[in-house]
Design a protein around this motif. Structure first.
Motif, mmCIF file in Angstrom:
data_model
loop_
_atom_site.group_PDB
_atom_site.id
_atom_site.type_symbol
_atom_site.label_atom_id
_atom_site.label_comp_id
_atom_site.label_asym_id
_atom_site.label_seq_id
_atom_site.Cartn_x
_atom_site.Cartn_y
_atom_site.Cartn_z
ATOM 1 N N SER A 122 0.846 -1.198 0.000
ATOM 2 C CA SER A 122 0.000 0.000 0.000
ATOM 3 C C SER A 122 0.882 1.248 0.000
ATOM 4 O O SER A 122 1.788 1.379 0.842
ATOM 5 C CB SER A 122 -0.899 -0.008 1.229
ATOM 6 O OG SER A 122 -1.617 1.193 1.340
ATOM 7 N N ASP A 124 0.498 4.267 0.931
ATOM 8 C CA ASP A 124 0.431 5.194 2.067
ATOM 9 C C ASP A 124 0.917 4.575 3.376
ATOM 10 O O ASP A 124 0.886 5.209 4.426
ATOM 11 C CB ASP A 124 -0.995 5.726 2.241
ATOM 12 C CG ASP A 124 -2.007 4.611 2.486
ATOM 13 O OD1 ASP A 124 -1.649 3.437 2.250
ATOM 14 O OD2 ASP A 124 -3.141 4.910 2.893
ATOM 15 N N LYS A 127 3.807 6.516 5.350
ATOM 16 C CA LYS A 127 3.324 7.743 5.989
ATOM 17 C C LYS A 127 2.533 7.438 7.246
ATOM 18 O O LYS A 127 2.641 8.135 8.259
ATOM 19 C CB LYS A 127 2.457 8.541 5.007
ATOM 20 C CG LYS A 127 3.245 9.294 3.941
ATOM 21 C CD LYS A 127 4.022 10.451 4.575
ATOM 22 C CE LYS A 127 4.754 11.254 3.507
ATOM 23 N NZ LYS A 127 5.603 12.313 4.128
ATOM 24 N N LYS A 128 1.727 6.391 7.190
ATOM 25 C CA LYS A 128 0.910 6.024 8.352
ATOM 26 C C LYS A 128 1.769 5.612 9.538
ATOM 27 O O LYS A 128 1.369 5.800 10.699
ATOM 28 C CB LYS A 128 -0.045 4.894 7.979
ATOM 29 C CG LYS A 128 -1.213 5.327 7.113
ATOM 30 C CD LYS A 128 -2.168 4.164 6.862
ATOM 31 C CE LYS A 128 -3.377 4.604 6.057
ATOM 32 N NZ LYS A 128 -4.318 3.483 5.804
#
Length: 317
Positions: A122, A124, A127-128
C-alpha cells in the motif's frame, strides 16, 4: 546422485514457511519493543538493538545511532524497500515461493498471503507509520501472522510439503531464539549467577511469547538461570531450542523413513549430533562458558545443517 523427492515445490514450501516465520518473529519482537518504549519507568539500555542486530544488516555503528529512534526503526523494519529483511520484502519473497507451490498449498493460505502482499505494498503505509496509526498497523500485522499460522495448521495436508515447510519454520524459529537469547546474555557476560531482575528479562520473554509461561512456572531459581531453563531446555515451551530441534527431528524422520541414500543418512546423523549436544547438556550445573558455547555451537551447527539440507534437496541439475 540427487534425492528422488527433489523439486522446486519442496524448495518453495521450505522457504515460504521460513520467510513467514522470520517475519512473524520480527514483528513480535518489534511490537514488544515498541510498546515497552512508552514505559518511561523502565531503564532500557538497549532500545531496539537486539532487534536490529538479528534481523538487519546494519553495522554496529549504524545500530548504535538509531537504536532509540522509533520512527526510523518502524519504517526500516516494516516497509523499507532497500532492506532485504523488511516485512515488505519478506512477504514478497514468501508470495513468490507460494506462487511456485500453488498446487501444494491451500486456496485459503494463498488468499491470505496475497492479502498480506497487497497490504504491505500500500503506497500510504510509510506515511501512516509516522502517525498514531503505527500501533494499529503493528497490531494488525501481528494478528495477520497469527491467522497465517492458524490457516496453515488447519488447512494444509500432512504430506511431504508439510514436512519441508515445518523444517524450514522450526530452523528459523530456533535461530531466532538463540540469537535473541545471546543478545541478552552477552551484555552480562553470560553470567548465570547474576542478579538481573525480571524487568531485564521481560523483553526477551515477551519477544518469544514466553512471558506468561515464565510467570506461571514457580521456582526458586534466580532469573538468570531460570530464563536459560525455559528458552533452551523447556520441552513444553514452543519457542525453546530443544522443542524446535525435536520437531525438526520428527519431520526429518518422516522425510527419510523410505530413503536409503547415504547422503540422507549422513545428514540425519549430523542433525542427531546437533540435537544430542543440547539434549544431554546438564543445565542444572551449566557454567557461564558452557552456556555461551551451547548457544554459539548450536547456532553454527544449525546454520550448517540448513545449508547441507538445502544442497541435498534443492540443488538442481
Amino acid at each position: 546422485m540427487k534425492v528422488n523427492m527433489l523439486s522446486r515445490v519442496a524448495d518453495g514450501m521450505f522457504w515460504l514457511n521460513r520467510y513467514m516465520e522470520r517475519t512473524d518473529g520480527m514483528l513480535l519482537t518489534l511490537n514488544t519493543f515498541y510498546i515497552l518504549s512508552f514505559d518511561k519507568e523502565t531503564n532500557d539500555s538497549q532500545g531496539y538493538k537486539p532487534l536490529l542486530e538479528h534481523y538487519t544488516d546494519l553495522t554496529m555503528e549504524q545500530i548504535n545511532q538509531v537504536q532509540y529512534d522509533t520512527n526510523f526503526v518502524l519504517k526500516y523494519i516494516i516497509c523499507d524497500s532497500p532492506n532485504h529483511n523488511s516485512v515488505k520484502n519478506l512477504v514478497i519473497k514468501a508470495r513468490e515461493n507460494a506462487r511456485g507451490s500453488q498446487d501444494k498449498i491451500t486456496k485459503e493460505l494463498w488468499e491470505h498471503i496475497n492479502s498480506l502482499y497487497h497490504f504491505m505494498n500500500s503506497p500510504d503505509l510509510p506515511k501512516k507509520l509516522e502517525t498514531s496509526d503505527a500501533s494499529t498497523i503493528i497490531s494488525k500485522l501481528n494478528k495477520d501472522f497469527l491467522l497465517y499460522n492458524g490457516i496453515l495448521q488447519v488447512t494444509m495436508p500432512r504430506g511431504l510439503g508439510w514436512c519441508f515447510s515445518s523444517i524450514g519454520k522450526h530452523i528459523e524459529r530456533c535461530l531466532q531464539t538463540i540469537s535473541l537469547t545471546q543478545a541478552y546474555y552477552a551484555p552480562i557476560q553470560y553470567n548465570l549467577d547474576g542478579n538481573e531482575d525480571l524487568l531485564y528479562w521481560r523483553r526477551l520473554l515477551l519477544s518469544l511469547s514466553g512471558y506468561e509461561l515464565y510467570l506461571k512456572s514457580y521456582s526458586n531459581i534466580p532469573h538468570n538461570r531460570k530464563v536459560v531453563q525455559q528458552v533452551i531446555f523447556n520441552r513444553d515451551f514452543a519457542h525453546s531450542v530443544i522443542y524446535t530441534l525435536e520437531l525438526i527431528d520428527t519431520y526429518l524422520n518422516n522425510l527419510f523413513k523410505d530413503n536409503n541414500l547415504s547422503e540422507a543418512r549422513t545428514l540425519h546423523n549430523q542433525f542427531g549430533r546437533l540435537k544430542s549436544s543440547v539434549e544431554f547438556t546438564d543445565y542444572h550445573h551449566l557454567t557461564n562458558k558452557e552456556l555461551e558455547d551451547v548457544l554459539n555451537n548450536t547456532r553454527t551447527q544449525l546454520i550448517q545443517f540448513s545449508t547441507d539440507f538445502s544442497k541435498l534437496f534443492f540443488s538442481y541439475t
